[in-house]
Motif scaffolding. Structure first.
Motif, PDB file in Angstrom:
ATOM      1  N   ALA A 117       1.030  -1.199  -0.055  1.00 30.52           N
ATOM      2  CA  ALA A 117      -0.014  -0.032   0.079  1.00 30.52           C
ATOM      3  C   ALA A 117       0.946   1.244   0.143  1.00 30.52           C
ATOM      4  O   ALA A 117       0.513   2.155   0.716  1.00 30.52           O
TER       5      ALA A 117
ATOM      6  N   PRO B 167     -14.426  11.940   7.752  1.00 29.43           N
ATOM      7  CA  PRO B 167     -14.547  10.779   6.860  1.00 29.43           C
ATOM      8  C   PRO B 167     -13.171  10.164   7.046  1.00 29.43           C
ATOM      9  O   PRO B 167     -12.147  10.768   6.982  1.00 29.43           O
ATOM     10  N   TYR B 168     -13.140   8.628   7.006  1.00 32.35           N
ATOM     11  CA  TYR B 168     -11.795   7.915   7.323  1.00 32.35           C
ATOM     12  C   TYR B 168     -10.978   8.212   6.084  1.00 32.35           C
ATOM     13  O   TYR B 168      -9.763   8.021   6.170  1.00 32.35           O
ATOM     14  N   GLN B 169     -11.432   8.616   4.929  1.00 35.01           N
ATOM     15  CA  GLN B 169     -10.394   8.691   3.862  1.00 35.01           C
ATOM     16  C   GLN B 169      -9.511   9.823   4.057  1.00 35.01           C
ATOM     17  O   GLN B 169      -8.200   9.967   3.582  1.00 35.01           O
TER      18      GLN B 169
ATOM     19  N   LEU C 262      -6.522   8.352   5.683  1.00 38.04           N
ATOM     20  CA  LEU C 262      -5.827   7.366   4.881  1.00 38.04           C
ATOM     21  C   LEU C 262      -4.920   8.103   3.948  1.00 38.04           C
ATOM     22  O   LEU C 262      -3.972   7.888   3.727  1.00 38.04           O
ATOM     23  N   ALA C 263      -5.512   9.457   3.573  1.00 42.45           N
ATOM     24  CA  ALA C 263      -4.856  10.110   2.420  1.00 42.45           C
ATOM     25  C   ALA C 263      -3.821  10.914   3.298  1.00 42.45           C
ATOM     26  O   ALA C 263      -2.822  11.570   2.384  1.00 42.45           O
TER      27      ALA C 263
ATOM     28  N   TYR D  33       0.205  10.677   2.415  1.00 40.48           N
ATOM     29  CA  TYR D  33       0.601  11.036   1.094  1.00 40.48           C
ATOM     30  C   TYR D  33       0.692  12.424   0.907  1.00 40.48           C
ATOM     31  O   TYR D  33       1.603  12.916   0.291  1.00 40.48           O
ATOM     32  N   VAL D  34      -0.394  13.018   1.680  1.00 42.06           N
ATOM     33  CA  VAL D  34      -0.351  14.477   1.351  1.00 42.06           C
ATOM     34  C   VAL D  34       1.019  15.161   2.217  1.00 42.06           C
ATOM     35  O   VAL D  34       1.483  15.856   1.862  1.00 42.06           O
TER      36      VAL D  34
END
Lengths: 314, 354
Positions: free
Chosen positions: A229, A274-276, A279-280, A283-284
């Motif tokens: 991932a 939001p869980y996204q 997760l993001a 990377y940010v």
């Protein structure tokens, strides 16, 4: 939000940070040695994924996580061999080669998994056990954070000074660093540039392989497609953010791992977001870190990174 | 006397073409080994692969449908790689193109198709273009490697889409993460009755033509080619390398964004997380195999579109997972890179003249 800051939770988050940092440290140190030798291996993600799969498959086939570990290291070495063969011997564009390795690993690991494992009902392997270190594990705070981890985690943290010593205090390490700055020096001394690049890249591949092993047999009983991932890509960012130095790499890996541990904790508590977003976040952060890095201080990026060496060039 | 190996100044084109054929043959051998190891009958397997890809008109039309996003991502990657700007983000740009075009659809979806559909493509181009341009700007302004930013932005785009599909754009009637279906009128019309070949294919061909002219006939194209040969020299020639990098990434991302439109409005009829199954990455392989030549990309993309459909047929016929074709595509690329090295050298009989 208050329960976020109790002592137990803080310790749990920091212990998770150390655990999550493990594969990142391995992969970033492996890439560090590789890049110091002047080879840009963008195939870290694929190398890690292949090793993660090999670790799982090897462990499943033999019933021993040790055999799995060996298989993962071997897979790491083989992927690295492909990379250095293309880069140092054939002198193919390194960026494209690295990408090809990632695509190869993504396709092959998924194919082999489907052919050999999806037929059985949910194949599982042993997972490496926790190895609390006697006495040290009982130290308040530090014990549960640092010394109640797995063997591979200790090894990863020990690799930081070891790689530093190797690169900065040994003859081989010096030669590798020279390769990344001015390979002609090595060549004119009658020493083989190619041979040393093979050594460095394969050594790096084995380290990346250990990181891959931690992702499967070090952590979970199953293999799932694309299990790494993006950790391999983060390792590339960590090398940059850590300014191509082992200590900087350790720090950068811990920052990423802490963020990840924190988001897991926040998700667990159940915040209405939001869980996204969580997760993001890594990377940010990776992009932000690279921007910040570009503004401060002198870059230690090897001058010859990614540029093939041709004998007789000016 | 002996065989003399000399380095060529420029790689031989005929050898490069031959390398593709060699790579395909070698990959065929590896595929055979992989198929055998999975216990498949080789005749059945290769027969199914061919049947699914190009066996008859029906299969061929379907292959063109699959080739459509691949042509677009291939050209998107090629235009950036030409300038030695490593855009690995076609996947994320495709998603952002899809998101932007779907958003515009939710705003003005009732316009007549003849107006709406061009607007959707423009929106897709803008969405992907801005996302690519962001990476270009970070490279120009902060010297941040576009390789890593585009990869990171791929992940971010995926999560953003996932957020939209469980949040504001969720279809309440569906268990899956997907938007409500798009009105028939807003979908891309079919080109030929009885097939699924949609307008997107023509758009892809048009994009190829535009990029071809752009690279070979315009001053921007000259700058792109100059940067691709030597960025330092390009700077000495007075080319604003930073500015060109941003423009290249805008265009590259925009073209990738068009692929998002073709998949949402031409194939799926809704926005879903799997509108692309790695088209952005396959685009990289296609662009490299096509020697970054836009026209050649059409043919390589059609071949790869055939792999996708052939792989599905292969799975039905032999039980071998269709993901085999993903692995094979990467193997083709590795063999091609290896074989293409030979194009850098000249072989002749004789003695070496020093």
């Amino acid at each position: 939000m208050n329960e976020l800051f109790t002592e137990t939770i803080l310790i749990a988050v920091l212990a998770a940070t150390v655990r999550i940092a493990t594969p990142l440290i391995f992969a970033a140190l492996g890439e560090l040695i590789t890049e110091r030798a002047g080879i840009l291996n963008l195939g870290v993600e694929g190398t890690m994924l292949m090793a993660a799969f090999a670790g799982f498959a090897g462990s499943f086939a033999t019933g021993s996580t040790w055999a799995g570990l060996l298989a993962a290291m071997l897979a790491g070495a083989m992927m690295a061999f492909l990379m250095v063969f293309m880069a140092a011997t054939l002198k193919v564009e390194q960026v494209v080669t690295g990408l090809a390795l990632n695509l190869l690993a993504a396709g092959m690991s998924l194919y082999l998994f489907k052919v050999y494992f999806e037929t059985q009902s949910m194949p599982m392997t042993e997972v490496m056990p926790f190895m609390p270190i006697p006495y040290l594990a009982d130290i308040p705070w530090l014990g549960p954070i640092m010394f109640q981890q797995k063997g591979l985690t200790y090894l990863a943290f020990l690799m930081v000074p070891a790689v530093w010593f190797f690169l900065y205090r040994t003859k081989w390490g010096l030669e590798i660093r020279v390769l990344g700055e001015n390979p002609k020096v090595i060549d004119t001394k009658g020493m083989s540039v190619t041979l040393r690049q093979y050594g460095a890249v394969i050594m790096g591949g084995v380290l990346v392989g250990l990181g891959g092993a931690f992702v499967t047999i070090g952590s979970v009983v199953r293999f799932v497609p694309d299990i790494t991932a993006g950790r391999g890509w983060l390792a590339l960012v960590i090398v940059i953010a850590g300014n191509w130095r082992p200590s900087g790499i350790l720090l950068a890996a811990l920052v990423f791992a802490f963020l990840d541990a924190l988001q897991l904790q926040i998700q667990g508590v159940g915040v209405d977001l939001p869980y996204q977003i969580f997760l993001a976040l890594p990377y940010v952060m990776a992009v932000v870190l690279m921007v910040l890095k570009s503004r401060g201080g002198r870059s230690e990026q090897p001058g010859r990174l990614g540029i093939p060496y041709f004998r007789g060039e000016r | 006397m002996g065989i003399v190996v000399e380095k060529r100044l420029t790689p031989s084109t005929s050898w490069q073409v031959a390398s593709i054929i060699l790579a395909l043959l070698a990959s065929g051998l590896v595929s055979a080994l992989l198929l055998k190891s999975a216990g498949a009958d080789l005749g059945t397997a290769f027969g199914a692969l061919w049947d699914g890809a190009f066996g008859g008109w029906r299969a061929s039309w379907k292959t063109l449908v699959k080739a459509t996003p691949l042509i677009l991502t291939g050209v998107a990657v090629a235009v950036a790689f030409r300038a030695r700007i490593w855009n690995i983000g076609a996947e994320g740009q495709l998603f952002m193109g899809a998101i932007m075009s779907y958003w515009v659809y939710t705003l003005v979806g009732t316009l007549p198709p003849i107006i709406l559909i061009p607007i959707l493509f423009i929106a897709g181009f803008v969405g992907g273009g801005l996302y690519g341009g962001l990476a270009g700007w970070l490279k120009a302004r902060f010297q941040v490697s576009e390789i890593l930013t585009t990869v990171m932005l791929n992940y971010v785009a995926t999560y953003f889409l996932s957020f939209l599909l469980i949040g504001p754009w969720r279809n309440p009637d569906s268990f899956f993460q997907q938007s409500p279906p798009i009105d028939r009128a807003a979908r891309l019309p079919n080109l030929i009755g009885g097939t699924k070949l949609h307008l997107g294919f023509l758009v892809a061909i048009l994009a190829v033509a535009v990029i071809y002219v752009l690279i070979s006939r315009t001053s921007l194209g000259y700058e792109i080619r100059a940067m691709g040969m030597n960025a330092k020299a390009a700077r000495f020639k007075g080319i604003n390398v930073e500015r060109t990098a941003v423009i290249v990434m805008l265009i590259s991302g925009g073209v990738a964004g068009l692929a998002g439109v073709t998949e949402v409005f031409g194939v799926q009829g809704k926005l879903k997380p799997d509108i692309s199954v790695g088209f952005g990455f396959t685009g990289i392989i296609i662009a490299v195999l096509a020697l970054l030549n836009p026209i050649a990309i059409i043919f390589v993309a059609i071949l790869f579109g055939g792999f996708v459909n052939g792989g599905i047929k292969l799975q039905v016929a032999t039980g071998v997972p269709s993901t085999l074709t993903d692995a094979i595509q990467a193997i083709i690329l590795l063999f091609f890179l290896t074989a293409a090295v030979l194009a850098r050298y000249k072989f002749r009989l004789g003695t070496k003249d020093e």
